[in-house]
Design a protein around this motif. Structure first.
Motif, short mmCIF file in Angstrom:
data_model
loop_
_atom_site.label_atom_id
_atom_site.label_comp_id
_atom_site.label_asym_id
_atom_site.label_seq_id
_atom_site.Cartn_x
_atom_site.Cartn_y
_atom_site.Cartn_z
N THR A 1 77.87 25.58 -45.00
CA THR A 1 77.08 26.35 -44.04
C THR A 1 78.00 27.38 -43.37
N ARG B 1 78.69 27.68 -40.41
CA ARG B 1 79.47 27.06 -39.33
C ARG B 1 80.41 25.98 -39.84
N GLU B 2 80.60 25.94 -41.14
CA GLU B 2 81.47 24.92 -41.73
C GLU B 2 82.90 25.11 -41.23
N CYS C 1 74.91 28.44 -47.32
CA CYS C 1 73.60 28.54 -46.68
C CYS C 1 73.78 28.74 -45.18
N ASN C 2 72.71 29.17 -44.52
CA ASN C 2 72.79 29.39 -43.08
C ASN C 2 72.93 28.06 -42.34
N GLN C 3 71.86 27.26 -42.35
CA GLN C 3 71.93 25.95 -41.73
C GLN C 3 71.48 24.84 -42.69
N GLU C 4 70.52 25.18 -43.52
CA GLU C 4 70.04 24.20 -44.50
C GLU C 4 69.98 24.85 -45.87
N GLN D 1 68.04 28.05 -46.92
CA GLN D 1 68.42 29.34 -46.34
C GLN D 1 69.68 29.87 -47.04
#
Length: 439
Positions: free
Chosen positions: A228, A230-231, A251-254, A257
Motif C-alpha cells: 500500500t 503507506r507501507e 494499491c492505495n488502501q485495498e 484500488q
C-alpha cells in the motif's frame, strides 16, 4: 490368337488397370503439406500433382473410363481364352449339359480373381503406403493419359455435374486444416516416436492457450501479495524477504484500488546503495497493465508482446481485482510439470492408483489432464474444480457433499469459510457381472 498371346494381352490389361488404380489412390491420398515441402525442395513434379488435385475431375473420369473398359475387355477375352480349356479338362467327369456352364463360371472366377488381386487390391495397398512418392512417380504418364481421354472425360463430367445440380449436391472440397486435424497429426507423431513425450506435452499445451482463459493460470486474489502507499520500509523489506517475487502490486488502501506495481530490482538497488528511503512514490511505481478476466491466454500473450510488459492485473466486470498474472505463469502453463512440478504437486496429490487429493482452486483443465477426462459439462461456466462442484450441486457445498461424473466421485473433504479447500477424487471401479461399484 493362341493361348500364350491371350495370356500376354491379359497381363497387359492387368498392368494397365493396376497402374490406373494405384494412380487414383496415390493422387487422391497425397498430402498437400508434404507436396508443398517437396516442391519447395525443387521437385517440379509436386507442383503438377497439386495442380491435378485442384482439378481432379478430368483424371477421375479418365480413370473410370480406363478401369471399366479394361475390366469389360478383360472379362470378354478371359472368358473366351480359358473356357475351352476348362471344358476339355472337365469333360470326362461332367454331364455335357452342365459342362459349358461350369467352364464359364470357372473361367469368369479366374479372370475376376486375377483382376481383383493384381489390378485392384495390391496396387491400391501399395499406393496407400507411400502416396506422395507414388504420386510423383506416376504424374507425368497420368497427364498424358488424361490428355488423350479429355474429350470423353469432358462429356462425362458435364453429365455428372448436371446430376449433381439436379440433386443439389455440393462437390466443393474443404481443405481447411482444423485444430482436430493438427492434434491428430501430433498424436500420430508421438505414437510413432517422432515426437518425444515432453514435446508432445508442450505442443498440446500451446494449442490450449487459445481455449484457456486468463483465470486458469493467474495467481488468485487471495494469494496476491501487494504493497500500500503507506507501507513502511520495514514492512516492504519483510515482504520482499518472505515472498521472492520479482514484482509487487501497489494499491492505495485495498487491493481493488490499484495504482501500479514496483519491480523488486528497483528497491534492491536502493538497499545496495545504502539508501534507507525505500518508500513507494512516483519514481518507483510503474504503470500496470490491466486486463479483463475474459481474455484467453493467447490474447494475453499478444497484449504482453504489444505493451512490452510481463505483468498484468486481472479484473472482472465489476472492476474488482481477481488476480495477477505474469508471462512466467503462461510459460508454466505451456511447460507444465517440466517447469513447475512443486506447484502441481501442491494442487494435485495422487494418493494411490484410484484416488487423488485436489485443491478446490485447481484449474479445471489441469484436472482434465490428470484424470484423463475429455470434457466437463458446461465448463465455460466455471474455471476451477470448486466451481464444477458448485455448478453441479447448485448450492454452497458442505463437507461430504459429492458428485459422480465420468466414472469418478468428487467428494468435498475440507471447507474454509464457505470456500472448498480440498476434494477427494476417487475412480469408481465396477466389477462386471456382480452389479457392484467399488471406490
Amino acid at each position: 490368337m493362341s493361348l500364350f498371346q491371350q495370356i500376354v494381352v491379359m497381363l497387359m490389361l492387368i498392368v494397365s488397370a493396376g497402374f490406373l488404380a494405384m494412380s487414383e489412390i496415390a493422387l487422391a491420398g497425397a498430402r498437400k503439406i508434404k507436396l508443398k515441402l517437396i516442391a519447395e525442395g525443387g521437385d517440379s513434379r509436386a507442383l503438377d500433382v497439386l495442380a491435378l488435385q485442384e482439378n481432379s475431375a478430368d483424371f477421375l473420369a479418365t480413370s473410370q473410363i480406363g478401369l471399366n473398359a479394361i475390366a469389360i475387355l478383360g472379362g470378354i477375352l478371359g472368358e473366351g481364352a480359358f473356357r475351352p480349356y476348362f471344358a476339355a479338362l472337365l469333360a470326362p467327369w461332367l454331364d455335357p449339359k452342365l459342362l459349358d456352364t461350369v467352364a464359364f463360371i470357372l473361367s469368369f472366377t479366374l479372370v475376376t480373381l486375377a483382376f481383383i488381386l493384381f489390378a485392384d487390391l495390391i496396387p491400391k495397398r501399395l499406393a496407400m503406403v507411400a502416396p506422395e512418392r507414388i504420386a510423383l512417380a506416376v504424374i507425368r504418364p497420368v497427364r498424358w493419359v488424361v490428355l488423350v481421354c479429355k474429350p470423353l472425360a469432358w462429356l462425362l463430367n458435364r453429365m455428372s455435374e448436371l446430376i449433381f445440380r439436379i440433386f443439389k449436391i455440393d462437390t466443393t472440397r474443404d481443405d481447411n486444416i482444423t485444430f482436430d486435424d493438427i492434434s491428430a497429426v501430433v498424436d500420430a507423431g508421438a505414437q510413432a516416436g517422432v515426437l518425444l513425450k515432453q514435446e508432445h506435452h508442450f505442443i498440446e499445451n500451446v494449442f490450449e492457450l487459445e481455449e484457456r482463459n486468463v483465470p486458469s493460470s493467474m495467481t488468485t486474489r487471495e494469494n496476491v501479495v501487494y504493497f500500500t502507499l503507506r507501507e513502511t520500509a520495514e514492512s516492504i523489506r519483510q515482504k520482499i524477504a518472505e515472498f521472492p517475487y520479482s514484482k509487487f502490486l501497489v494499491c492505495n488502501q485495498e487491493i481493488d484500488q490499484v495504482i501500479g506495481y514496483v519491480d523488486t530490482k528497483d528497491i534492491l538497488v536502493k538497499l545496495l546503495n545504502n539508501n534507507a528511503n525505500i518508500l513507494l512514490n512516483e519514481t518507483t511505481i510503474r504503470t500496470v497493465l490491466i486486463v479483463p478476466d475474459t481474455l484467453t491466454l493467447s490474447e494475453l500473450l499478444d497484449r504482453f508482446r504489444a505493451t512490452k510488459e510481463k505483468f498484468a492485473v486481472v479484473m472482472n466486470e465489476y472492476a474488482l481485482v481477481v488476480g495477477v498474472i505474469t508471462l512466467s505463469d503462461i510459460m508454466m502453463t505451456v511447460m507444465g510439470d517440466w517447469v513447475a512440478p512443486i506447484e502441481s504437486e501442491q494442487q494435485i496429490i495422487q494418493r494411490d492408483e484410484h484416488s487423488w487429493l485436489i485443491d478446490g482452486i485447481t484449474p479445471i483443465e489441469n484436472v482434465m489432464h490428470t484424470l484423463g477426462i475429455d470434457e466437463f459439462p458446461d465448463w465455460d461456466n466455471y474455471e476451477t474444480l470448486a466451481g464444477f462442484m458448485m455448478y453441479k450441486l447448485r448450492k454452497i457445498p458442505r463437507p461430504a457433499d459429492s458428485v459422480e461424473y465420468e466414472g469418478f466421485k468428487f467428494e468435498v473433504v475440507d471447507i474454509d469459510h464457505h470456500k472448498i479447500d480440498q476434494l477427494l477424487v476417487t475412480r469408481l471401479v465396477s466389477l462386471e457381472g456382480l452389479g457392484q461399484v467399488y471406490e
